[in-house]
Design a protein around this motif. Structure first.
Motif, mmCIF file in Angstrom:
data_model
loop_
_atom_site.group_PDB
_atom_site.id
_atom_site.type_symbol
_atom_site.label_atom_id
_atom_site.label_comp_id
_atom_site.label_asym_id
_atom_site.label_seq_id
_atom_site.Cartn_x
_atom_site.Cartn_y
_atom_site.Cartn_z
ATOM 1 N N ALA A 185 7.676 2.538 10.791
ATOM 2 C CA ALA A 185 6.261 2.503 10.428
ATOM 3 C C ALA A 185 5.394 2.481 11.683
ATOM 4 O O ALA A 185 4.370 3.155 11.769
ATOM 5 C CB ALA A 185 5.963 1.285 9.553
ATOM 6 N N GLU A 186 5.836 1.728 12.652
ATOM 7 C CA GLU A 186 5.110 1.664 13.924
ATOM 8 C C GLU A 186 5.055 3.060 14.563
ATOM 9 O O GLU A 186 4.020 3.470 15.094
ATOM 10 C CB GLU A 186 5.838 0.647 14.822
ATOM 11 N N LEU A 187 6.162 3.807 14.462
ATOM 12 C CA LEU A 187 6.184 5.167 15.015
ATOM 13 C C LEU A 187 5.201 6.100 14.302
ATOM 14 O O LEU A 187 4.784 7.109 14.855
ATOM 15 C CB LEU A 187 7.597 5.771 14.914
ATOM 16 N N ILE A 190 1.214 3.263 12.432
ATOM 17 C CA ILE A 190 0.740 2.140 11.624
ATOM 18 C C ILE A 190 0.735 0.883 12.491
ATOM 19 O O ILE A 190 1.752 0.561 13.115
ATOM 20 C CB ILE A 190 1.655 1.932 10.395
ATOM 21 N N THR B 77 1.426 6.628 19.426
ATOM 22 C CA THR B 77 1.386 7.672 18.401
ATOM 23 C C THR B 77 -0.034 8.228 18.262
ATOM 24 O O THR B 77 -0.223 9.429 18.103
ATOM 25 C CB THR B 77 1.858 7.109 17.047
ATOM 26 N N PHE B 91 11.492 6.553 4.943
ATOM 27 C CA PHE B 91 11.189 5.436 4.044
ATOM 28 C C PHE B 91 11.810 5.751 2.690
ATOM 29 O O PHE B 91 11.233 6.456 1.870
ATOM 30 C CB PHE B 91 9.680 5.230 3.931
ATOM 31 N N TYR B 105 -0.684 9.208 8.869
ATOM 32 C CA TYR B 105 -1.407 7.945 8.643
ATOM 33 C C TYR B 105 -2.713 7.838 9.440
ATOM 34 O O TYR B 105 -3.710 7.336 8.948
ATOM 35 C CB TYR B 105 -0.483 6.782 9.011
#
Ligand SMILES: Nc1ncnc2c1ncn2[C@@H]1O[C@H](COP(=O)(O)OP(=O)(O)OP(=O)(O)O)[C@@H](O)[C@H]1O
Ligand SMILES: [Mg+2]
Lengths: 298, 238
Positions: A185-187, A190, B77, B91, B105
Protein backbone atom coordinates in the motif's frame (compact mmCIF):
# COMPACT_ATOMS: atom_id res chain seq x y z
CA UNK A 1 -48.75 -26.42 31.07
CA UNK A 2 -49.53 -24.99 27.69
CA UNK A 3 -50.41 -21.66 29.30
CA UNK A 4 -47.07 -21.66 31.12
CA UNK A 5 -45.30 -22.59 27.95
CA UNK A 6 -46.81 -19.66 26.12
CA UNK A 7 -45.68 -17.31 28.88
CA UNK A 8 -42.25 -18.84 28.60
CA UNK A 9 -42.20 -18.08 24.89
CA UNK A 10 -43.30 -14.48 25.51
CA UNK A 11 -40.49 -14.16 28.04
CA UNK A 12 -37.99 -15.52 25.58
CA UNK A 13 -39.13 -13.03 22.98
CA UNK A 14 -38.82 -10.18 25.47
CA UNK A 15 -35.26 -11.19 26.42
CA UNK A 16 -34.44 -11.63 22.77
CA UNK A 17 -35.56 -8.09 21.99
CA UNK A 18 -33.67 -6.65 24.95
CA UNK A 19 -30.70 -8.68 23.74
CA UNK A 20 -30.85 -7.16 20.28
CA UNK A 21 -30.78 -3.65 21.72
CA UNK A 22 -27.92 -4.50 24.05
CA UNK A 23 -26.16 -6.42 21.29
CA UNK A 24 -26.39 -3.38 19.02
CA UNK A 25 -24.29 -1.49 21.53
CA UNK A 26 -21.77 -4.30 21.87
CA UNK A 27 -21.62 -4.39 18.08
CA UNK A 28 -20.90 -0.67 17.88
CA UNK A 29 -17.98 -1.05 20.29
CA UNK A 30 -16.76 -4.28 18.69
CA UNK A 31 -16.54 -2.57 15.29
CA UNK A 32 -13.67 -0.37 16.42
CA UNK A 33 -11.89 -3.32 17.99
CA UNK A 34 -12.10 -5.27 14.78
CA UNK A 35 -11.15 -2.37 12.50
CA UNK A 36 -7.99 -1.62 14.43
CA UNK A 37 -7.10 -5.29 14.56
CA UNK A 38 -7.78 -5.59 10.84
CA UNK A 39 -5.46 -2.77 9.93
CA UNK A 40 -2.42 -3.41 12.16
CA UNK A 41 -3.20 -6.75 13.86
CA UNK A 42 -3.25 -5.08 17.24
CA UNK A 43 -5.67 -6.13 19.97
CA UNK A 44 -6.27 -2.68 21.35
CA UNK A 45 -7.20 -3.33 24.96
CA UNK A 46 -7.54 0.41 25.50
CA UNK A 47 -10.56 0.55 23.18
CA UNK A 48 -12.97 0.39 26.13
CA UNK A 49 -11.13 3.32 27.70
CA UNK A 50 -11.56 5.36 24.51
CA UNK A 51 -15.27 4.75 24.99
CA UNK A 52 -15.10 5.80 28.64
CA UNK A 53 -13.31 9.05 27.82
CA UNK A 54 -15.84 9.85 25.10
CA UNK A 55 -18.77 9.16 27.41
CA UNK A 56 -17.20 11.27 30.17
CA UNK A 57 -16.69 14.20 27.81
CA UNK A 58 -20.24 13.73 26.55
CA UNK A 59 -21.47 13.80 30.14
CA UNK A 60 -19.72 17.08 30.83
CA UNK A 61 -21.02 18.49 27.56
CA UNK A 62 -24.55 17.69 28.70
CA UNK A 63 -23.86 19.27 32.07
CA UNK A 64 -22.73 22.39 30.23
CA UNK A 65 -26.25 22.39 28.74
CA UNK A 66 -25.27 21.31 25.28
CA UNK A 67 -28.13 19.54 23.51
CA UNK A 68 -27.89 15.76 23.21
CA UNK A 69 -26.81 15.64 19.53
CA UNK A 70 -23.98 18.08 20.24
CA UNK A 71 -22.94 16.09 23.31
CA UNK A 72 -22.84 12.93 21.21
CA UNK A 73 -20.63 14.71 18.72
CA UNK A 74 -18.35 15.84 21.56
CA UNK A 75 -18.14 12.25 22.81
CA UNK A 76 -17.30 10.89 19.36
CA UNK A 77 -14.66 13.53 18.73
CA UNK A 78 -13.03 13.11 22.15
CA UNK A 79 -12.83 9.34 21.77
CA UNK A 80 -11.46 9.75 18.27
CA UNK A 81 -8.86 12.33 19.18
CA UNK A 82 -7.62 10.35 22.19
CA UNK A 83 -7.33 7.32 19.91
CA UNK A 84 -5.29 9.24 17.35
CA UNK A 85 -2.99 10.50 20.09
CA UNK A 86 -2.53 7.05 21.62
CA UNK A 87 -1.79 5.52 18.23
CA UNK A 88 0.70 8.24 17.40
CA UNK A 89 2.50 8.39 20.76
CA UNK A 90 2.22 4.84 22.08
CA UNK A 91 1.45 2.25 19.41
CA UNK A 92 3.33 3.66 16.43
CA UNK A 93 6.78 3.68 18.06
CA UNK A 94 6.46 0.00 18.96
CA UNK A 95 4.64 -1.13 15.81
CA UNK A 96 7.62 -3.08 14.52
CA UNK A 97 8.55 -4.64 17.86
CA UNK A 98 6.33 -7.70 17.53
CA UNK A 99 2.96 -8.83 18.82
CA UNK A 100 3.70 -9.57 22.46
CA UNK A 101 5.22 -6.14 23.24
CA UNK A 102 2.25 -4.56 21.46
CA UNK A 103 -0.19 -6.58 23.53
CA UNK A 104 1.51 -5.67 26.79
CA UNK A 105 1.61 -2.03 25.77
CA UNK A 106 -2.11 -2.11 24.99
CA UNK A 107 -2.90 -3.58 28.41
CA UNK A 108 -0.71 -0.93 30.04
CA UNK A 109 -2.46 1.83 28.10
CA UNK A 110 -5.82 0.49 29.18
CA UNK A 111 -4.79 0.49 32.86
CA UNK A 112 -3.28 3.93 32.51
CA UNK A 113 -6.58 5.40 31.32
CA UNK A 114 -8.61 3.61 33.99
CA UNK A 115 -6.61 5.30 36.73
CA UNK A 116 -6.19 8.50 34.79
CA UNK A 117 -9.99 8.53 34.52
CA UNK A 118 -10.39 8.19 38.30
CA UNK A 119 -7.94 11.00 38.85
CA UNK A 120 -9.52 13.39 36.37
CA UNK A 121 -13.20 12.52 36.45
CA UNK A 122 -13.49 10.97 39.92
CA UNK A 123 -14.51 7.41 40.66
CA UNK A 124 -18.21 8.16 41.20
CA UNK A 125 -20.61 6.84 38.57
CA UNK A 126 -22.32 9.45 36.43
CA UNK A 127 -25.59 9.03 34.61
CA UNK A 128 -26.34 10.00 31.07
CA UNK A 129 -30.04 10.24 30.28
CA UNK A 130 -31.46 8.29 27.33
CA UNK A 131 -30.71 10.18 24.14
CA UNK A 132 -34.41 10.49 23.33
CA UNK A 133 -37.41 10.62 25.66
CA UNK A 134 -38.19 7.06 26.40
CA UNK A 135 -41.57 5.72 25.33
CA UNK A 136 -42.55 2.12 25.89
CA UNK A 137 -44.82 0.30 23.51
CA UNK A 138 -46.74 -2.78 24.68
CA UNK A 139 -47.07 -5.40 22.02
CA UNK A 140 -49.03 -8.28 23.48
CA UNK A 141 -46.99 -9.51 26.42
CA UNK A 142 -43.81 -7.72 25.51
CA UNK A 143 -42.47 -4.21 25.89
CA UNK A 144 -40.32 -2.45 23.34
CA UNK A 145 -39.01 1.04 23.86
CA UNK A 146 -38.34 3.63 21.21
CA UNK A 147 -34.78 3.87 22.60
CA UNK A 148 -34.20 0.19 21.82
CA UNK A 149 -35.56 0.59 18.31
CA UNK A 150 -33.47 3.69 17.70
CA UNK A 151 -30.28 2.02 18.95
CA UNK A 152 -30.86 -0.92 16.64
CA UNK A 153 -31.49 1.39 13.68
CA UNK A 154 -28.40 3.48 14.42
CA UNK A 155 -26.26 0.34 14.49
CA UNK A 156 -27.68 -0.82 11.18
CA UNK A 157 -27.01 2.60 9.73
CA UNK A 158 -23.41 2.50 11.00
CA UNK A 159 -22.92 -0.90 9.37
CA UNK A 160 -24.26 0.35 6.05
CA UNK A 161 -22.06 3.41 6.34
CA UNK A 162 -18.96 1.26 6.94
CA UNK A 163 -19.83 -0.94 3.98
CA UNK A 164 -20.21 2.11 1.77
CA UNK A 165 -16.97 3.57 3.11
CA UNK A 166 -14.85 0.48 2.55
CA UNK A 167 -16.23 -0.33 -0.89
CA UNK A 168 -17.08 2.97 -2.51
CA UNK A 169 -14.59 5.54 -1.22
CA UNK A 170 -10.90 5.95 -1.89
CA UNK A 171 -9.95 6.10 1.77
CA UNK A 172 -12.04 3.02 2.54
CA UNK A 173 -10.49 1.00 -0.25
CA UNK A 174 -7.09 2.15 0.98
CA UNK A 175 -8.02 0.84 4.44
CA UNK A 176 -8.63 -2.58 2.94
CA UNK A 177 -5.39 -2.40 0.97
CA UNK A 178 -3.35 -1.41 4.05
CA UNK A 179 -4.97 -4.13 6.10
CA UNK A 180 -3.96 -6.74 3.53
CA UNK A 181 -0.44 -5.57 2.74
CA UNK A 182 0.97 -2.45 4.30
CA UNK A 183 4.29 -2.17 2.39
CA UNK A 184 2.51 -2.71 -0.93
CA UNK A 185 0.00 0.00 0.00
CA UNK A 186 2.86 2.32 0.81
CA UNK A 187 4.29 1.62 -2.67
CA UNK A 188 0.97 2.79 -4.15
CA UNK A 189 1.62 6.19 -2.62
CA UNK A 190 -0.82 5.60 0.22
CA UNK A 191 0.27 7.36 3.39
CA UNK A 192 -0.31 4.29 5.52
CA UNK A 193 0.23 6.15 8.80
CA UNK A 194 -2.62 8.49 7.91
CA UNK A 195 -4.90 5.57 7.05
CA UNK A 196 -4.05 3.92 10.36
CA UNK A 197 -4.77 7.16 12.24
CA UNK A 198 -8.06 7.47 10.42
CA UNK A 199 -9.00 3.89 11.32
CA UNK A 200 -8.25 4.51 15.00
CA UNK A 201 -10.30 7.69 14.87
CA UNK A 202 -13.28 6.08 13.21
CA UNK A 203 -13.30 3.02 15.47
CA UNK A 204 -12.99 5.12 18.62
CA UNK A 205 -15.64 7.60 17.46
CA UNK A 206 -18.06 4.69 17.13
CA UNK A 207 -17.12 3.62 20.66
CA UNK A 208 -17.85 7.17 21.84
CA UNK A 209 -21.22 7.02 20.12
CA UNK A 210 -21.93 3.66 21.76
CA UNK A 211 -20.94 5.11 25.12
CA UNK A 212 -23.50 7.88 24.82
CA UNK A 213 -26.28 5.59 23.62
CA UNK A 214 -25.65 3.31 26.58
CA UNK A 215 -27.00 5.96 28.91
CA UNK A 216 -30.28 4.15 29.24
CA UNK A 217 -28.78 0.99 30.74
CA UNK A 218 -25.66 1.93 32.63
CA UNK A 219 -23.77 4.73 34.26
CA UNK A 220 -20.47 6.19 33.20
CA UNK A 221 -17.45 5.59 35.40
CA UNK A 222 -13.71 5.28 34.86
CA UNK A 223 -13.64 1.48 35.03
CA UNK A 224 -16.56 0.94 32.65
CA UNK A 225 -14.24 0.31 29.74
CA UNK A 226 -12.95 -2.90 31.23
CA UNK A 227 -16.21 -4.79 31.21
CA UNK A 228 -17.48 -3.28 27.97
CA UNK A 229 -14.15 -3.56 26.23
CA UNK A 230 -13.93 -7.21 27.17
CA UNK A 231 -17.43 -7.91 25.86
CA UNK A 232 -16.65 -6.09 22.64
CA UNK A 233 -13.39 -8.00 22.28
CA UNK A 234 -15.23 -11.29 22.76
CA UNK A 235 -17.85 -10.18 20.23
CA UNK A 236 -15.15 -9.33 17.70
CA UNK A 237 -13.40 -12.68 18.19
CA UNK A 238 -16.65 -14.65 18.06
CA UNK A 239 -17.62 -13.00 14.75
CA UNK A 240 -14.11 -13.28 13.31
CA UNK A 241 -11.68 -10.57 14.33
CA UNK A 242 -10.77 -8.15 11.57
CA UNK A 243 -14.07 -8.71 9.79
CA UNK A 244 -16.55 -5.85 10.06
CA UNK A 245 -19.84 -7.78 9.69
CA UNK A 246 -18.37 -10.38 12.06
CA UNK A 247 -18.06 -7.82 14.84
CA UNK A 248 -21.72 -6.89 14.43
CA UNK A 249 -22.81 -10.50 14.37
CA UNK A 250 -20.69 -11.26 17.44
CA UNK A 251 -22.17 -8.27 19.25
CA UNK A 252 -25.72 -9.40 18.59
CA UNK A 253 -24.94 -12.97 19.64
CA UNK A 254 -23.38 -11.88 22.94
CA UNK A 255 -26.17 -9.42 23.68
CA UNK A 256 -28.94 -11.91 22.98
CA UNK A 257 -27.25 -14.77 24.83
CA UNK A 258 -26.59 -12.61 27.89
CA UNK A 259 -30.18 -11.46 28.12
CA UNK A 260 -31.61 -14.93 27.61
CA UNK A 261 -29.38 -16.43 30.28
CA UNK A 262 -29.82 -13.58 32.72
CA UNK A 263 -33.59 -13.57 32.23
CA UNK A 264 -34.31 -17.27 32.13
CA UNK A 265 -31.64 -18.50 34.50
CA UNK A 266 -29.64 -16.23 36.77
CA UNK A 267 -28.58 -12.66 36.21
CA UNK A 268 -25.29 -13.34 37.99
CA UNK A 269 -24.39 -15.50 35.01
CA UNK A 270 -24.65 -12.57 32.61
CA UNK A 271 -20.94 -11.87 32.40
CA UNK A 272 -19.99 -15.52 32.28
CA UNK A 273 -22.04 -16.14 29.14
CA UNK A 274 -19.78 -14.20 26.81
CA UNK A 275 -16.74 -16.13 27.99
CA UNK A 276 -18.56 -19.41 27.60
CA UNK A 277 -19.35 -18.49 23.99
CA UNK A 278 -15.77 -17.36 23.46
CA UNK A 279 -14.37 -20.69 24.65
CA UNK A 280 -16.89 -22.57 22.55
CA UNK A 281 -15.91 -20.64 19.41
CA UNK A 282 -12.21 -21.01 20.08
CA UNK A 283 -12.69 -24.75 20.35
CA UNK A 284 -14.93 -25.17 17.33
CA UNK A 285 -13.80 -22.43 14.93
CA UNK A 286 -10.88 -20.38 16.25
CA UNK A 287 -11.04 -17.93 13.35
CA UNK A 288 -14.57 -16.91 14.35
CA UNK A 289 -17.95 -17.46 12.76
CA UNK A 290 -17.27 -15.43 9.61
CA UNK A 291 -13.50 -15.94 9.74
CA UNK A 292 -11.63 -17.65 7.00
CA UNK A 293 -9.23 -20.36 8.05
CA UNK A 294 -6.05 -18.81 9.32
CA UNK A 295 -4.02 -18.21 6.22
CA UNK A 296 -3.55 -14.49 6.30
CA UNK A 297 -0.61 -13.15 8.22
CA UNK A 298 -1.63 -13.23 11.84
CA UNK B 1 21.12 11.84 -22.18
CA UNK B 2 19.61 12.94 -18.89
CA UNK B 3 20.09 10.99 -15.73
CA UNK B 4 16.85 10.04 -14.00
CA UNK B 5 18.22 7.99 -11.12
CA UNK B 6 21.59 8.03 -9.49
CA UNK B 7 22.66 5.73 -6.69
CA UNK B 8 25.88 6.85 -5.06
CA UNK B 9 27.88 4.67 -2.66
CA UNK B 10 24.77 3.19 -1.13
CA UNK B 11 25.03 0.77 1.79
CA UNK B 12 22.06 -1.13 3.20
CA UNK B 13 22.05 -3.10 6.44
CA UNK B 14 19.54 -5.44 8.00
CA UNK B 15 20.71 -5.14 11.57
CA UNK B 16 24.24 -6.50 11.42
CA UNK B 17 23.82 -7.98 7.93
CA UNK B 18 25.48 -5.83 5.30
CA UNK B 19 23.22 -6.66 2.33
CA UNK B 20 24.22 -3.94 -0.15
CA UNK B 21 27.77 -2.60 -0.18
CA UNK B 22 28.70 0.81 -1.57
CA UNK B 23 26.91 0.35 -4.86
CA UNK B 24 26.82 2.91 -7.64
CA UNK B 25 24.20 2.75 -10.32
CA UNK B 26 22.84 5.23 -12.78
CA UNK B 27 19.84 5.25 -15.09
CA UNK B 28 19.21 7.49 -18.08
CA UNK B 29 15.79 8.62 -19.19
CA UNK B 30 14.10 6.18 -21.54
CA UNK B 31 16.38 3.23 -20.85
CA UNK B 32 15.62 -0.28 -19.81
CA UNK B 33 18.35 -1.39 -17.43
CA UNK B 34 18.60 -4.86 -15.94
CA UNK B 35 19.97 -5.67 -12.52
CA UNK B 36 21.18 -9.28 -12.56
CA UNK B 37 22.29 -11.36 -9.63
CA UNK B 38 21.83 -14.73 -8.05
CA UNK B 39 19.63 -15.47 -5.02
CA UNK B 40 20.48 -13.30 -2.07
CA UNK B 41 22.71 -10.95 -4.09
CA UNK B 42 20.81 -7.91 -2.85
CA UNK B 43 18.55 -7.06 -5.82
CA UNK B 44 15.30 -6.75 -3.90
CA UNK B 45 17.10 -4.87 -1.15
CA UNK B 46 18.32 -2.39 -3.75
CA UNK B 47 14.83 -1.85 -5.19
CA UNK B 48 13.28 -1.50 -1.73
CA UNK B 49 15.90 1.08 -0.89
CA UNK B 50 15.17 3.07 -4.04
CA UNK B 51 11.44 2.92 -3.29
CA UNK B 52 11.90 3.99 0.31
CA UNK B 53 10.73 0.80 2.03
CA UNK B 54 14.29 0.55 3.36
CA UNK B 55 16.60 3.38 4.35
CA UNK B 56 20.24 3.18 3.31
CA UNK B 57 22.84 3.21 6.07
CA UNK B 58 25.14 5.21 3.83
CA UNK B 59 25.34 6.98 0.50
CA UNK B 60 22.65 8.83 -1.39
CA UNK B 61 20.00 8.31 -4.02
CA UNK B 62 19.02 11.09 -6.40
CA UNK B 63 15.83 11.00 -8.44
CA UNK B 64 15.77 13.70 -11.11
CA UNK B 65 18.65 15.27 -9.23
CA UNK B 66 16.87 15.49 -5.87
CA UNK B 67 17.77 13.31 -2.86
CA UNK B 68 15.07 10.75 -1.98
CA UNK B 69 16.91 8.35 0.33
CA UNK B 70 15.35 9.81 3.49
CA UNK B 71 11.79 9.96 2.23
CA UNK B 72 9.00 7.56 3.17
CA UNK B 73 7.90 5.28 0.35
CA UNK B 74 4.58 6.98 -0.34
CA UNK B 75 6.34 10.32 -0.92
CA UNK B 76 8.72 8.73 -3.39
CA UNK B 77 5.80 7.23 -5.29
CA UNK B 78 4.27 10.70 -5.51
CA UNK B 79 7.41 11.90 -7.31
CA UNK B 80 6.80 9.45 -10.14
CA UNK B 81 8.68 6.33 -9.11
CA UNK B 82 6.69 3.11 -8.91
CA UNK B 83 7.54 -0.48 -8.16
CA UNK B 84 6.02 -3.82 -9.01
CA UNK B 85 7.38 -5.80 -6.07
CA UNK B 86 8.84 -9.28 -5.92
CA UNK B 87 6.17 -11.92 -5.41
CA UNK B 88 3.56 -9.59 -6.92
CA UNK B 89 1.99 -8.49 -3.61
CA UNK B 90 -1.38 -7.75 -5.18
CA UNK B 91 -4.23 -6.92 -2.81
CA UNK B 92 -5.92 -10.31 -2.87
CA UNK B 93 -8.92 -8.97 -0.95
CA UNK B 94 -9.60 -6.26 -3.53
CA UNK B 95 -11.01 -6.69 -7.01
CA UNK B 96 -8.76 -6.35 -10.01
CA UNK B 97 -10.23 -2.98 -10.77
CA UNK B 98 -9.79 -1.82 -7.19
CA UNK B 99 -6.16 -2.93 -7.30
CA UNK B 100 -5.67 -0.75 -10.35
CA UNK B 101 -7.46 2.14 -8.63
CA UNK B 102 -5.02 1.79 -5.75
CA UNK B 103 -2.23 2.12 -8.28
CA UNK B 104 -3.77 5.44 -9.28
CA UNK B 105 -4.31 6.43 -5.63
CA UNK B 106 -2.46 9.73 -5.87
CA UNK B 107 -4.11 10.86 -9.08
CA UNK B 108 -7.24 12.95 -9.44
CA UNK B 109 -7.44 13.22 -13.22
CA UNK B 110 -10.47 10.96 -13.69
CA UNK B 111 -10.48 11.02 -17.49
CA UNK B 112 -6.79 10.23 -17.81
CA UNK B 113 -7.10 7.46 -15.24
CA UNK B 114 -9.88 5.90 -17.28
CA UNK B 115 -7.74 6.13 -20.42
CA UNK B 116 -4.80 4.50 -18.64
CA UNK B 117 -7.11 1.80 -17.35
CA UNK B 118 -8.16 1.05 -20.92
CA UNK B 119 -4.50 1.03 -21.92
CA UNK B 120 -3.51 -1.61 -19.35
CA UNK B 121 -6.60 -3.61 -20.24
CA UNK B 122 -5.45 -3.59 -23.86
CA UNK B 123 -1.98 -4.63 -22.73
CA UNK B 124 -3.35 -7.43 -20.54
CA UNK B 125 -6.85 -8.38 -21.79
CA UNK B 126 -7.18 -11.04 -19.08
CA UNK B 127 -7.44 -8.28 -16.50
CA UNK B 128 -10.39 -6.69 -18.24
CA UNK B 129 -12.31 -9.95 -18.44
CA UNK B 130 -11.93 -10.46 -14.69
CA UNK B 131 -12.18 -6.80 -13.71
CA UNK B 132 -14.69 -7.23 -10.89
CA UNK B 133 -13.30 -10.45 -9.43
CA UNK B 134 -11.07 -10.57 -6.39
CA UNK B 135 -7.37 -10.58 -7.22
CA UNK B 136 -6.94 -13.79 -5.22
CA UNK B 137 -8.76 -15.66 -7.99
CA UNK B 138 -6.04 -14.83 -10.54
CA UNK B 139 -3.28 -17.26 -11.50
CA UNK B 140 0.30 -16.38 -10.64
CA UNK B 141 1.00 -15.06 -14.12
CA UNK B 142 -2.15 -12.97 -14.16
CA UNK B 143 -1.27 -11.56 -10.75
CA UNK B 144 2.09 -10.56 -12.17
CA UNK B 145 0.31 -8.73 -14.99
CA UNK B 146 -1.88 -7.03 -12.41
CA UNK B 147 1.14 -6.00 -10.34
CA UNK B 148 2.79 -4.40 -13.36
CA UNK B 149 -0.44 -2.75 -14.49
CA UNK B 150 -1.05 -1.47 -10.96
CA UNK B 151 2.41 0.10 -10.83
CA UNK B 152 1.82 1.59 -14.28
CA UNK B 153 -1.42 3.22 -13.09
CA UNK B 154 0.49 5.74 -11.00
CA UNK B 155 1.92 6.94 -14.34
CA UNK B 156 5.51 6.94 -13.08
CA UNK B 157 8.49 8.19 -15.03
CA UNK B 158 10.58 5.38 -13.53
CA UNK B 159 9.23 1.88 -13.11
CA UNK B 160 10.99 -0.76 -11.01
CA UNK B 161 10.09 -4.38 -11.77
CA UNK B 162 11.27 -7.09 -9.38
CA UNK B 163 11.48 -10.50 -11.10
CA UNK B 164 8.39 -10.30 -13.30
CA UNK B 165 9.11 -13.78 -14.67
CA UNK B 166 9.40 -15.52 -11.31
CA UNK B 167 7.46 -18.77 -11.24
CA UNK B 168 5.43 -18.03 -14.35
CA UNK B 169 4.64 -20.21 -17.37
CA UNK B 170 6.94 -19.43 -20.34
CA UNK B 171 4.08 -18.39 -22.59
CA UNK B 172 2.96 -15.73 -20.09
CA UNK B 173 6.55 -14.60 -19.55
CA UNK B 174 6.82 -13.80 -23.25
CA UNK B 175 3.71 -11.65 -23.20
CA UNK B 176 4.80 -9.90 -20.02
CA UNK B 177 8.13 -8.97 -21.56
CA UNK B 178 6.41 -7.80 -24.71
CA UNK B 179 4.30 -5.50 -22.53
CA UNK B 180 7.35 -4.20 -20.67
CA UNK B 181 9.02 -3.35 -23.97
CA UNK B 182 5.85 -1.65 -25.18
CA UNK B 183 5.46 0.47 -22.03
CA UNK B 184 9.04 1.59 -22.44
CA UNK B 185 8.77 2.41 -26.14
CA UNK B 186 5.27 3.88 -26.35
CA UNK B 187 5.05 5.63 -23.01
CA UNK B 188 8.71 6.51 -22.63
CA UNK B 189 8.90 5.09 -19.13
CA UNK B 190 12.36 4.31 -17.84
CA UNK B 191 12.53 0.78 -16.47
CA UNK B 192 14.82 -0.88 -13.96
CA UNK B 193 14.33 -4.59 -14.29
CA UNK B 194 15.49 -7.14 -11.75
CA UNK B 195 15.73 -10.61 -13.23
CA UNK B 196 17.25 -14.01 -12.89
CA UNK B 197 16.15 -14.88 -16.39
CA UNK B 198 19.21 -13.12 -17.79
CA UNK B 199 18.80 -13.95 -21.45
CA UNK B 200 15.27 -12.62 -21.70
CA UNK B 201 16.06 -9.55 -19.59
CA UNK B 202 19.19 -8.64 -21.54
CA UNK B 203 17.39 -9.07 -24.84
CA UNK B 204 15.01 -6.20 -23.99
CA UNK B 205 17.54 -4.02 -22.13
CA UNK B 206 19.96 -1.30 -23.10
CA UNK B 207 22.37 -1.87 -20.27
CA UNK B 208 22.83 -4.07 -17.25
CA UNK B 209 24.53 -4.31 -13.87
CA UNK B 210 25.48 -7.51 -12.11
CA UNK B 211 25.18 -7.67 -8.36
CA UNK B 212 27.30 -10.26 -6.50
CA UNK B 213 27.09 -10.55 -2.72
CA UNK B 214 25.84 -6.98 -2.44
CA UNK B 215 28.45 -5.46 -4.73
CA UNK B 216 28.33 -4.42 -8.37
CA UNK B 217 30.71 -6.87 -9.98
CA UNK B 218 30.09 -6.10 -13.64
CA UNK B 219 28.34 -3.55 -15.80
CA UNK B 220 27.98 -2.77 -19.46
CA UNK B 221 25.69 -2.70 -22.44
CA UNK B 222 23.27 -5.57 -22.77
CA UNK B 223 25.08 -6.74 -25.90
CA UNK B 224 28.44 -6.87 -24.14
CA UNK B 225 27.03 -8.80 -21.24
CA UNK B 226 25.25 -11.28 -23.49
CA UNK B 227 28.66 -12.07 -25.00
CA UNK B 228 30.51 -12.06 -21.68
CA UNK B 229 31.92 -15.46 -20.71
CA UNK B 230 31.28 -15.03 -16.99
CA UNK B 231 27.66 -14.09 -17.59
CA UNK B 232 27.19 -16.98 -19.94
CA UNK B 233 28.48 -19.35 -17.32
CA UNK B 234 26.62 -17.91 -14.39
CA UNK B 235 23.28 -16.93 -15.84
CA UNK B 236 22.80 -18.19 -19.34
CA UNK B 237 23.51 -21.82 -18.63
CA UNK B 238 26.34 -22.32 -21.11
N1 LIG C 1 14.34 -8.73 6.17
C1 LIG C 1 15.59 -9.19 6.14
N2 LIG C 1 16.29 -9.36 7.28
C2 LIG C 1 17.55 -9.82 7.27
N3 LIG C 1 18.22 -10.13 6.15
C3 LIG C 1 17.59 -9.99 4.98
C4 LIG C 1 16.25 -9.51 4.91
N4 LIG C 1 15.88 -9.46 3.61
C5 LIG C 1 16.95 -9.89 2.91
N5 LIG C 1 17.97 -10.19 3.72
C6 LIG C 1 19.31 -10.68 3.31
O1 LIG C 1 19.89 -9.72 2.48
C7 LIG C 1 20.55 -10.33 1.38
C8 LIG C 1 19.97 -9.79 0.08
O2 LIG C 1 18.61 -10.20 -0.04
P1 LIG C 1 17.71 -9.78 -1.25
O3 LIG C 1 16.33 -10.21 -0.96
O4 LIG C 1 17.93 -8.37 -1.56
O5 LIG C 1 18.31 -10.65 -2.43
P2 LIG C 1 17.81 -10.85 -3.92
O6 LIG C 1 18.96 -10.56 -4.78
O7 LIG C 1 16.56 -10.09 -4.16
O8 LIG C 1 17.52 -12.40 -3.94
P3 LIG C 1 16.37 -13.24 -4.70
O9 LIG C 1 16.85 -13.45 -6.07
O10 LIG C 1 16.31 -14.51 -3.94
O11 LIG C 1 15.11 -12.45 -4.62
C9 LIG C 1 20.37 -11.82 1.57
O12 LIG C 1 21.51 -12.32 2.18
C10 LIG C 1 19.20 -11.93 2.49
O13 LIG C 1 19.28 -13.09 3.28
MG1 LIG D 1 14.68 -10.59 -4.64
Amino acid sequence: MSQNFIYFLWDCLQYFINGIAQGSLYAMVALGYTMVYGIIRLVNFAHGEFLMIGAMCGFYALRAHLPMPAAILVAMLSSGIIAIAVERLVYRPIRKSGRIPALITAIGTSLFFQYFGQLVFGADPKTIPPFIDEKIYNLGEINVSNVQIAIFCITLFVLLFLFWLTHYTKVGKAMRAVSFNLPAAELMGINTNKIISFTFFLGAALAGLGGMLMGYTMSVEPMMGMNLGTKAFVAAVVGGIGIIPGAALGGFIIGIAENLVAGLYKSSFRDAVSFFILILILLVKPSGILGKNMKEKV
Amino acid sequence: MTTILEIKNVDVHYGAIHAVKKINLQLNKGEIVTLLGSNGAGKTTTLHTISGLLTPSGGEILFNGAPIHKMPAHKITSLGLAQSPEGRQVFANLTIRENLEMGAYLRNDKKEIEADLQYVYRLFPKLKERESQLAQTLSGGEQQMLAIARAYMSKPTLLLLDEPSLGIAPILVASIFKAIKEINEQKGMTILLVEQNAYLALSVSNRAYVLTNGEISLQGSAKELLANEEIKKAYLGH
